[in-house]
Design a protein around this motif. Structure first.
Motif, short mmCIF file in Angstrom:
data_model
loop_
_atom_site.label_atom_id
_atom_site.label_comp_id
_atom_site.label_asym_id
_atom_site.label_seq_id
_atom_site.Cartn_x
_atom_site.Cartn_y
_atom_site.Cartn_z
N LYS A 122 0.81 -1.32 0.08
CA LYS A 122 0.09 -0.10 0.14
C LYS A 122 0.81 1.25 0.06
CE LYS A 122 -3.55 2.61 2.72
NZ LYS A 122 -4.05 2.53 3.96
N ILE A 123 0.58 2.19 -1.15
CA ILE A 123 1.34 3.29 -1.24
C ILE A 123 0.66 4.57 -0.19
CG2 ILE A 123 2.25 5.11 -2.63
CD1 ILE A 123 3.55 2.40 -3.02
N ASN A 124 1.37 5.21 0.76
CA ASN A 124 0.89 6.17 1.62
C ASN A 124 1.42 7.37 1.28
OD1 ASN A 124 -0.54 4.00 3.25
ND2 ASN A 124 1.74 3.31 4.05
N ASP A 125 1.98 8.05 2.11
CA ASP A 125 2.11 9.71 1.93
C ASP A 125 3.63 9.65 1.23
OD1 ASP A 125 -0.03 10.35 3.08
OD2 ASP A 125 0.91 10.57 5.30
N GLY A 126 3.47 11.04 0.62
CA GLY A 126 4.97 11.31 0.07
C GLY A 126 5.50 12.60 0.81
N LEU A 127 6.63 12.65 0.89
CA LEU A 127 7.33 13.83 1.47
C LEU A 127 8.38 14.40 0.80
CD1 LEU A 127 8.27 11.60 5.02
CD2 LEU A 127 6.17 13.26 4.59
N ASP A 128 8.08 15.91 0.41
CA ASP A 128 9.16 16.52 -0.25
C ASP A 128 10.43 16.55 0.63
OD1 ASP A 128 10.81 18.39 -1.68
OD2 ASP A 128 9.23 19.73 -1.77
N LEU A 129 11.71 16.18 -0.01
CA LEU A 129 12.96 16.10 0.96
C LEU A 129 13.92 17.24 0.26
CD1 LEU A 129 13.48 12.63 1.57
CD2 LEU A 129 12.54 13.92 2.92
N GLY A 130 13.28 18.11 -0.57
CA GLY A 130 14.26 19.07 -1.19
C GLY A 130 14.75 18.61 -2.27
N GLY A 131 14.24 18.43 -3.73
CA GLY A 131 14.72 17.93 -4.80
C GLY A 131 14.61 16.46 -5.02
N LYS A 132 14.18 15.79 -3.98
CA LYS A 132 13.86 14.38 -4.17
C LYS A 132 12.62 14.05 -3.31
CE LYS A 132 17.05 12.19 -0.64
NZ LYS A 132 17.62 13.80 -0.05
N VAL A 133 11.81 12.81 -3.53
CA VAL A 133 10.51 12.55 -2.88
C VAL A 133 10.88 11.09 -2.01
CG1 VAL A 133 8.29 11.98 -3.10
CG2 VAL A 133 9.28 14.08 -4.49
N LYS A 134 10.57 11.14 -0.68
CA LYS A 134 10.28 10.01 0.07
C LYS A 134 8.99 9.33 -0.15
CE LYS A 134 12.53 9.13 3.81
NZ LYS A 134 12.99 9.22 5.39
N VAL A 135 8.79 8.36 -0.63
CA VAL A 135 7.57 7.80 -0.61
C VAL A 135 7.20 6.51 0.52
CG1 VAL A 135 5.49 6.37 -2.05
CG2 VAL A 135 7.15 8.42 -2.89
N LEU A 136 6.26 6.77 1.21
CA LEU A 136 6.14 5.67 2.37
C LEU A 136 5.10 4.62 2.06
CD1 LEU A 136 5.92 8.30 5.39
CD2 LEU A 136 7.91 7.19 4.36
N SER A 137 5.44 3.39 2.41
CA SER A 137 4.50 2.33 2.07
C SER A 137 4.46 1.09 2.96
CB SER A 137 4.76 1.86 0.49
OG SER A 137 6.05 1.19 0.32
N THR A 138 3.38 0.43 2.71
CA THR A 138 3.85 -0.72 3.69
C THR A 138 3.42 -2.10 2.86
OG1 THR A 138 1.16 -0.27 4.48
CG2 THR A 138 2.85 0.31 5.79
N ALA A 139 3.95 -3.05 3.22
CA ALA A 139 4.01 -4.27 2.52
C ALA A 139 3.22 -5.47 3.69
CB ALA A 139 5.34 -4.71 2.26
N SER A 140 2.51 -6.15 2.84
CA SER A 140 1.70 -7.34 3.61
C SER A 140 2.19 -8.50 2.96
CB SER A 140 0.27 -6.94 3.80
OG SER A 140 0.20 -5.96 4.41
N LEU A 141 2.70 -9.80 3.86
CA LEU A 141 2.90 -10.76 3.02
C LEU A 141 2.12 -12.02 3.56
CD1 LEU A 141 6.72 -10.85 3.04
CD2 LEU A 141 5.22 -9.95 1.29
N PRO A 142 1.28 -12.73 3.04
CA PRO A 142 0.50 -13.86 3.62
C PRO A 142 1.13 -14.67 4.82
CG PRO A 142 0.04 -13.58 1.33
CD PRO A 142 1.22 -12.79 1.50
N SER A 143 2.42 -15.07 4.40
CA SER A 143 3.11 -15.78 5.23
C SER A 143 3.54 -15.18 6.72
CB SER A 143 4.31 -16.29 4.46
OG SER A 143 5.12 -15.60 4.29
N GLN A 144 3.41 -13.93 6.34
CA GLN A 144 3.84 -13.00 7.74
C GLN A 144 2.82 -12.11 8.39
OE1 GLN A 144 7.81 -11.19 6.98
NE2 GLN A 144 8.31 -12.82 5.79
N PRO A 145 1.78 -12.59 8.86
CA PRO A 145 0.57 -11.91 9.18
C PRO A 145 0.91 -11.07 10.35
CG PRO A 145 0.19 -14.33 10.00
CD PRO A 145 1.46 -14.17 9.04
N GLY A 146 0.27 -10.11 10.57
CA GLY A 146 0.60 -9.15 11.73
C GLY A 146 0.69 -7.48 11.41
#
Length: 217
Positions: A122-146
């Motif tokens: 899931k892609i979440n927020d993006g942050l302006d780091l001054g000339g580049k962008v940090k994009v936050l996300s979260t990964a979910s794997l069926p074998s690793q619930p939680g």
């Protein structure tokens, strides 16, 4: 050059892809464009590899194509080699960039062949780091619930204005920073000469190809 700390999330992020690189002078970061770039790469990667049974040769071709469309190999290579990049010839820069793409493909194509159905990112927020962008996300794997696994992306812009993925950090571990440290160690021991590093990459590629072929067979 082991990167086992990132293997838990490699099937989710799909791209194995530089560390921080200065963007083109005067170019402002475009947060939404950065988010859209990561979203497009993730969507295409998951639809191409997750839950799909493809021959090794086809997976390799598809991953190579995916990397070249969402990453700029010379820009990524320059980021990884840092101060050593400007000390090698133009021909060596081209050769290293191509070899590095092969290294990435052989390092991750086997993992993608075992991608779990139901893997999401899931892609979440993006942050302006001054000339580049940090994009936050979260990964979910069926074998690793939680709790979902936090994954951060860095997106920079080429001189031509194309957004490209420059780094991937999972659970606080930067993929490219780990590579950069490994590569710098080889370069220091060789007095800054690129050929020993390229030879090390060739050996790793050959080893990867044997492992991938055995797993595919």
């Amino acid at each position: 050059m082991a990167m086992t700390s990132l293997l838990r999330v490699a099937t989710a992020v799909v791209l194995a892809l530089g560390v921080v690189l200065a963007p083109a002078a005067g170019r402002a970061a475009d947060v939404e464009l950065g988010r859209k770039t990561v979203q497009a790469a993730v969507d295409e990667g998951i639809s191409t590899f997750v839950g799909q049974k493809r021959p090794l040769s086809e997976r390799s071709r598809l991953l190579d194509d995916l990397l070249r469309r969402y990453v700029d190999p010379p820009m990524l290579s320059a980021s990884i080699l840092g101060r050593y990049w400007g000390k090698i010839s133009a021909a060596e820069q081209v050769a290293f960039s191509e070899l590095f793409v092969r290294y990435l493909v052989t390092s991750y194509v086997g993992i993608l062949g075992r991608a779990e159905p139901g893997t999401t990112l899931k892609i979440n927020d993006g942050l302006d780091l001054g000339g580049k962008v940090k994009v936050l996300s979260t990964a979910s794997l069926p074998s690793q619930p939680g709790e979902p696994i936090p994954v951060e992306w860095e997106v920079a812009t080429t001189a031509e204005g194309k957004p490209v993925i420059m780094d991937l950090t999972a659970q606080g571990v930067s993929l490219i920073r780990a590579m950069k440290d490994d590569f710098a160690s080889v370069l220091r021991s060789s007095g800054g000469k690129i050929e020993p590093l390229m030879e090390a990459l060739r050996r790793k590629i050959e080893s990867n190809e044997k492992v991938n072929a055995a797993q595919a067979g």
